[in-house]
Scaffold this active site. Structure first.
Site, PDB file in Angstrom:
ATOM      1  N   SER A   1     -12.402 -21.373  72.602  1.00  0.00           N
ATOM      2  CA  SER A   1     -11.063 -21.852  72.256  1.00  0.00           C
ATOM      3  C   SER A   1     -10.024 -21.878  73.364  1.00  0.00           C
ATOM      4  O   SER A   1      -8.944 -22.430  73.160  1.00  0.00           O
ATOM      5  CB  SER A   1     -10.502 -21.034  71.104  1.00  0.00           C
ATOM      6  OG  SER A   1     -11.038 -21.503  69.900  1.00  0.00           O
TER       7      SER A   1
ATOM      8  N   SER B   1      -9.582 -23.694  69.371  1.00  0.00           N
ATOM      9  CA  SER B   1      -8.429 -23.521  68.522  1.00  0.00           C
ATOM     10  C   SER B   1      -7.086 -23.463  69.250  1.00  0.00           C
ATOM     11  O   SER B   1      -6.049 -23.659  68.626  1.00  0.00           O
ATOM     12  CB  SER B   1      -8.591 -22.235  67.713  1.00  0.00           C
ATOM     13  OG  SER B   1      -8.611 -21.100  68.559  1.00  0.00           O
TER      14      SER B   1
ATOM     15  N   LYS C   1       0.425 -18.263  72.137  1.00  0.00           N
ATOM     16  CA  LYS C   1      -0.362 -18.719  70.982  1.00  0.00           C
ATOM     17  C   LYS C   1       0.069 -17.929  69.745  1.00  0.00           C
ATOM     18  O   LYS C   1       0.300 -16.713  69.837  1.00  0.00           O
ATOM     19  CB  LYS C   1      -1.860 -18.520  71.265  1.00  0.00           C
ATOM     20  CG  LYS C   1      -2.780 -19.084  70.179  1.00  0.00           C
ATOM     21  CD  LYS C   1      -4.265 -18.992  70.579  1.00  0.00           C
ATOM     22  CE  LYS C   1      -5.188 -19.540  69.497  1.00  0.00           C
ATOM     23  NZ  LYS C   1      -6.613 -19.504  69.870  1.00  0.00           N
TER      24      LYS C   1
HETATM   25  N1  GLN Z   1     -14.715 -23.576  67.781  1.00  0.00           N
HETATM   26  C1  GLN Z   1     -15.215 -22.265  67.573  1.00  0.00           C
HETATM   27  C2  GLN Z   1     -15.024 -21.867  66.126  1.00  0.00           C
HETATM   28  O1  GLN Z   1     -14.583 -22.665  65.391  1.00  0.00           O
HETATM   29  C3  GLN Z   1     -14.547 -21.303  68.499  1.00  0.00           C
HETATM   30  C4  GLN Z   1     -13.185 -20.957  68.108  1.00  0.00           C
HETATM   31  C5  GLN Z   1     -12.569 -19.939  69.004  1.00  0.00           C
HETATM   32  O2  GLN Z   1     -13.010 -19.742  70.141  1.00  0.00           O
HETATM   33  N2  GLN Z   1     -11.570 -19.250  68.495  1.00  0.00           N
HETATM   34  O3  GLN Z   1     -15.309 -20.788  65.727  1.00  0.00           O
END
Ligand code: GLN
Length: 482
Positions: A175, A151, A76
């Site tokens: 995410s 994400s 990532k």
């Molecule tokens: N969807 C959540 C956010 O937008 C979690 C994102 C994540 O786990 N990095 O913060």
């Protein structure tokens, strides 16, 4: 080869049936063909990947191989990797070539794994659809009209479309698990503190945790064996004895008590997800497990608490991006303050700015007690719910997401709807508990559905056992869209 498990690839490499150079070349070719459609990778660097592959072949020839030696892994783009462009999905870091390796990258390098490329993601990991990336949207390989989740959307897409045998992700509110569910793969967020956050670009430091994404629970175990370990450069890294996360995979599930939170099996979950879950739970009963209803009375507070604490921490973490030392700097400005303002105004996207504004607000004098302190207290209550629940059950199950993947563009104009994507996942970040998602079927428009498995602290080996036993008697994890 593209559908092979990590164990199979490892055996083929060890048995000299294939070299890492050949394997890496095949995946690079596949990325070249399919990535223009999916946009799962931000950076691919054939020379750097092949150099690592040749080094891995050297390790294998010298008899110094370990299970992941020579295996390509997609990283990532939140993990700093020396010599690689590391953008975190943001214009702010669009010129940042990392001078050092993150703790996780170091561990993969020591194991002789090959970095096959840096995967696309929501900007600074803020999002649930990969639509906030400066590098463009990622498509869901099961249906290119659908989001891959976020994400870690690029990572999930890469594994599902077989562009890489496995990938890393990070999980602040869901995410790893939400994109794994929407792309029909397996992913685990370990207990907070097990995987080093050194060199993993910070979003919300008390919630962020790195973890693996792969086709199966068995693959996840091999990846965790490499990723987990103490790192003195991360002040929240835990010093514990090393574990073999694959040690319990074969254990029978007889007598396992699965807790089903009544708050998760309520309105909000769509019919297709509910049906797939019921079928999966029947499978678990056949495997000898029993299900018990439990209650997590504060479950509905997870999203509001998360959306106070995560932006608060983000607003602080992101203050380092000021255009001075590294990253994007506005091309023209009048004085220092103007340079800060313009660099941040031009370097950050809309969602990141929204989080900085919310975070600054909840931390400001006068609102701190009403929002930030209140959220911290509720965070404790949520953790107490889980502690109580674990007196009645060994493991908790529910849906990973309320629906299958939504369409691209469907929620991007409505932040609240987007935030609700993590309704089932964010509690595990607030408590620090390990949680994973595995594929359990297909729903509306033939899009994948994930089962969410939450474990008590440090129960990763047990969770992987629970997931693996299911994957021994079902074939959802073996299906691929291409
Ligand atoms: N969807 C959540 C956010 O937008 C979690 C994102 C994540 O786990 N990095 O913060």
């Amino acid at each position: 080869m593209f559908n092979a498990s990590l164990k199979q690839l490892s055996d083929q490499l060890a048995g000299k049936k294939i070299s890492s150079t050949e394997l890496t070349t095949e995946f690079l070719k596949r990325i070249k063909t399919l990535n223009p459609e999916y946009n799962a990778f931000i950076t691919v660097n054939e020379d750097m990947s092949l150099a690592q592959a040749r080094a891995a072949d050297g390790m294998i020839a010298a008899g110094k191989a370990s299970p992941l030696t020579g295996i390509p892994i997609a990283q990532k783009d939140i993990f700093c990797a020396k010599g690689w462009l590391t953008t975190c999905g943001s214009k702010m870091l669009s010129n940042f070539v990392s001078p050092y390796d993150a703790g996780v990258i170091e561990r993969f390098n020591q194991a002789g794994a090959v970095n096959i490329g840096k995967t696309n993601m929501d900007e600074f990991a803020m999002g649930s659809s990969n639509e906030t990336s400066y590098y463009g949207i990622v498509k869901n390989p099961w249906d290119i009209a659908a989001v891959p989740g976020g994400s870690s959307g690029g990572a999930a897409c890469a594994v599902a479309a077989r562009l890489a045998p496995a990938a890393t992700g990070t999980d602040t509110g869901g995410s790893i698990r939400q994109p794994a569910a929407l792309c029909g793969i397996s992913g685990i967020k370990p207990t907070y503190g097990l995987v080093s956050r050194y060199g993993m670009i910070a979003f919300a430091s008390s919630l962020d945790q790195g973890g693996p994404m792969a086709k199966s629970a068995e693959d996840l175990a091999l990846l965790l064996n490499v990723m987990v370990g103490f790192d003195a450069r991360d002040s929240t890294s835990l010093q514990r004895d090393a574990e073999d996360y694959a040690r319990d995979l074969q254990k029978p599930l007889t007598g396992l008590r699965i807790g089903l939170p009544k708050e998760y099996f309520a309105e909000g979950m769509s019919g297709d997800v509910a049906r797939a879950l019921e079928t999966a739970l029947d499978e678990y009963r056949k495997l000898g497990a029993q299900t018990v209803e439990i209650s997590l009375p504060n479950a509905s507070l997870a999203i509001p608490v998360y959306y106070v604490l995560a932006p608060a921490e983000a607003s602080s973490n992101l203050s380092r991006f000021d255009g001075v030392r590294y990253g994007y700097r506005a091309p023209s400005y009048t004085d220092l303050a103007d340079m800060y303002r313009k660099s941040r105004a031009q370097g950050f996207g809309a969602e990141v700015k929204r989080r900085i504004l919310i975070g600054t607000y909840v931390l400001s004098h006068g609102y701190y007690d009403a929002y930030y302190i209140k959220a911290q207290k509720l965070r404790r209550l949520i953790a107490q719910d889980f502690a109580q629940a674990y007196q009645q059950c060994d493991i908790i199950m529910g849906p990973t997401t309320p629906t299958v993947a939504f369409n691209l563009g469907e929620k991007s104009g409505d932040p609240i709807q987007m935030y609700l994507s993590d309704i089932y996942t964010s509690a595990a970040n607030l408590t620090g508990m390990p949680a994973m998602s595995i594929p359990v079927g297909f729903g509306d428009k033939n899009r994948p559905i994930g089962l969410h498995i939450i474990g008590n602290y440090f129960k990763e080996a047990q969770m992987l056992n629970v997931a693996h036993q299911y994957q021994q008697v079902t074939g959802w994890h073996l299906q691929s869209p291409v």
